[in-house]
Design an enzyme around this catalytic site. Sequence first.
Site, PDB file in Angstrom:
ATOM      1  NE  ARG A  49      -6.625   4.609   5.011  1.00 45.91           N
ATOM      2  CZ  ARG A  49      -5.598   5.480   4.995  1.00 45.91           C
ATOM      3  NH1 ARG A  49      -5.538   6.413   4.061  1.00 45.91           N
ATOM      4  NH2 ARG A  49      -4.660   5.415   5.920  1.00 45.91           N
ATOM      5  CB  CYS A  69      -0.953   0.032   1.188  1.00 44.23           C
ATOM      6  SG  CYS A  69      -2.374   1.121   0.864  1.00 44.23           S
ATOM      7  CB  CYS A  84      -1.767   4.836   3.588  1.00 43.71           C
ATOM      8  SG  CYS A  84      -1.886   3.144   4.164  1.00 43.71           S
ATOM      9  CB  SER A 136      -4.645  -1.997  15.064  1.00 47.61           C
ATOM     10  OG  SER A 136      -5.463  -1.136  14.286  1.00 47.61           O
ATOM     11  CE  LYS A 192      -7.002  -4.151   7.477  1.00 46.11           C
ATOM     12  NZ  LYS A 192      -6.088  -3.395   6.682  1.00 46.11           N
ATOM     13  NE  ARG A 237      -6.522   4.348   8.920  1.00 44.49           N
ATOM     14  CZ  ARG A 237      -7.770   4.576   8.562  1.00 44.49           C
ATOM     15  NH1 ARG A 237      -8.429   5.608   9.080  1.00 44.49           N
ATOM     16  NH2 ARG A 237      -8.364   3.800   7.686  1.00 44.49           N
ATOM     17  CD  GLU A 270     -14.193  -4.515  -4.158  1.00 46.49           C
ATOM     18  OE1 GLU A 270     -13.270  -5.022  -4.809  1.00 46.49           O
ATOM     19  OE2 GLU A 270     -14.354  -3.281  -4.072  1.00 46.49           O
ATOM     20  CB  CYS A 301      -4.433   3.747   0.086  1.00 44.54           C
ATOM     21  SG  CYS A 301      -4.791   3.582   1.842  1.00 44.54           S
ATOM     22  CE  LYS A 360      -7.667  -1.595   4.435  1.00 44.27           C
ATOM     23  NZ  LYS A 360      -6.275  -1.252   4.166  1.00 44.27           N
TER      24      LYS A 360
HETATM   25  C1  PBG Z   1      -2.898  -0.020   4.765  1.00 44.47           C
HETATM   26  C2  PBG Z   1      -3.425  -0.914   5.835  1.00 44.47           C
HETATM   27  C3  PBG Z   1      -4.223  -0.587   6.945  1.00 44.47           C
HETATM   28  C4  PBG Z   1      -4.333  -1.749   7.695  1.00 44.47           C
HETATM   29  C5  PBG Z   1      -3.641  -2.739   7.015  1.00 44.47           C
HETATM   30  N1  PBG Z   1      -3.103  -2.199   5.846  1.00 44.47           N
HETATM   31  C6  PBG Z   1      -4.791   0.685   7.392  1.00 44.47           C
HETATM   32  C7  PBG Z   1      -5.781   1.411   6.595  1.00 44.47           C
HETATM   33  O1  PBG Z   1      -6.262   0.946   5.570  1.00 44.47           O
HETATM   34  O2  PBG Z   1      -6.080   2.523   7.016  1.00 44.47           O
HETATM   35  C8  PBG Z   1      -5.042  -1.875   9.012  1.00 44.47           C
HETATM   36  C9  PBG Z   1      -4.438  -2.873   9.933  1.00 44.47           C
HETATM   37  C10 PBG Z   1      -4.901  -2.791  11.333  1.00 44.47           C
HETATM   38  O3  PBG Z   1      -5.677  -1.908  11.724  1.00 44.47           O
HETATM   39  O4  PBG Z   1      -4.460  -3.650  12.105  1.00 44.47           O
HETATM   40  N2  PBG Z   1      -3.830   0.369   3.822  1.00 44.47           N
HETATM   41 ZN    ZN Z   2      -3.204   2.142   2.624  1.00 41.48          ZN
END
Ligand code: PBG
Ligand code: ZN
Length: 336
Positions: A219, A121, A123, A276, A250, A207, A235, A131, A197
């Site tokens: 996003r 990614c 970001c 997270s 996710k 983040r 998707e 992203c 996602k």
């Molecule tokens: C990057 C990404 C994110 C996560 C995994 N890859 C953050 C987002 O999309 O903002 C989240 C992982 C987590 O919260 O544990 N795009």
């Molecule tokens: Zn990202």
Amino acid sequence: MVFPEVRMRRLRKTELLRNMFKETDLYLDDFIYPVYLKEDLKYDDKEAIGSMPGQYRFSIDAAVDYLSYLNKMGLKSVLLFGLPSHKDELGSSAYDDNGIVQKVIHRLKDETDLVVIADVCMCEYTDHGHCGILNNNGYVLNDETLKYLSRIAVSYARAGVDIVAPSDMMDGRVGAIRSALDSNGFIDTGIMAYSAKYCSEFYAPFRDAVDSAPGFGDRRSYQMDPCNYNEALREVKLDIDEGADAIIVKPALSYLDVIKGVKDEFKMPTIAYQVSGEYSMLVNAVESGILSESAIWETLISIKRAGADKIISSFVGFMVNRLDGSEFSDFIQSLE
Ligand code: PBG
Ligand code: ZN
């Protein structure tokens, strides 16, 4: 036949019986451990992540040391994230062959038996925190972004990664990455696509961990609306058609219906990401004594029961830290 001939409690009577008829189990093999690598850290430094108690940002050496240890304990796979020293509008550190993720991929493939997966990614690498590539109005450009994602994936493949995991949610990225990998000779590098996602508040601690919060806006123009289920199936279908080898759903706990639907419908290797926010919420509840650690086990077992073949979860680190000499599988069973 019904009650009183039928009594469901018969098979629940003793621990032996309960164990015998248990339908779902967890093993360390089920887990993929997400790891945060920080380029600014030197030697064997690691830095505690405030928003994720028990998790760290690692230097290269610290990461390789810790992951070698987890590998010896039985962990089979890791998912790498990088926090670069330099950010710019094109996220150029992401496709630098000398980037932090690339270096750690090299080391892990040389020094461990881990399956190494790298998140693809932009970001964490862009100064604006989105992203992808922006136009003058701050809108993320889809097709332009595909070129950069492809460069990142090829750079990780060159470093020896086993699988790339695009998490950007641009349309067509799985196909673009597949053809970039193939035309560079990386026909055996796998793609684990974050297909479903959702745009989730549960990413907030992450983040903070990798400093990737969008500098403006959100996003929602690329990640999925939490209200939608059918869209997730579309998707996933598209990503399979574009060449995805495995599918990620996710977050996990708030999307168990999606995990189950995806697994039932497509029979693909299906990976759930316990993100997270799910981690931090539970760790806080456990550390403040509101819940016991069995709540952690219960979320993980529900994710597996819903149909996940593998679970990406920071609890690997949390649990291994508490092992105290016992085997991981004994430990996780003790949580139950
Ligand atoms: C990057 C990404 C994110 C996560 C995994 N890859 C953050 C987002 O999309 O903002 C989240 C992982 C987590 O919260 O544990 N795009
Ligand atoms: Zn990202």
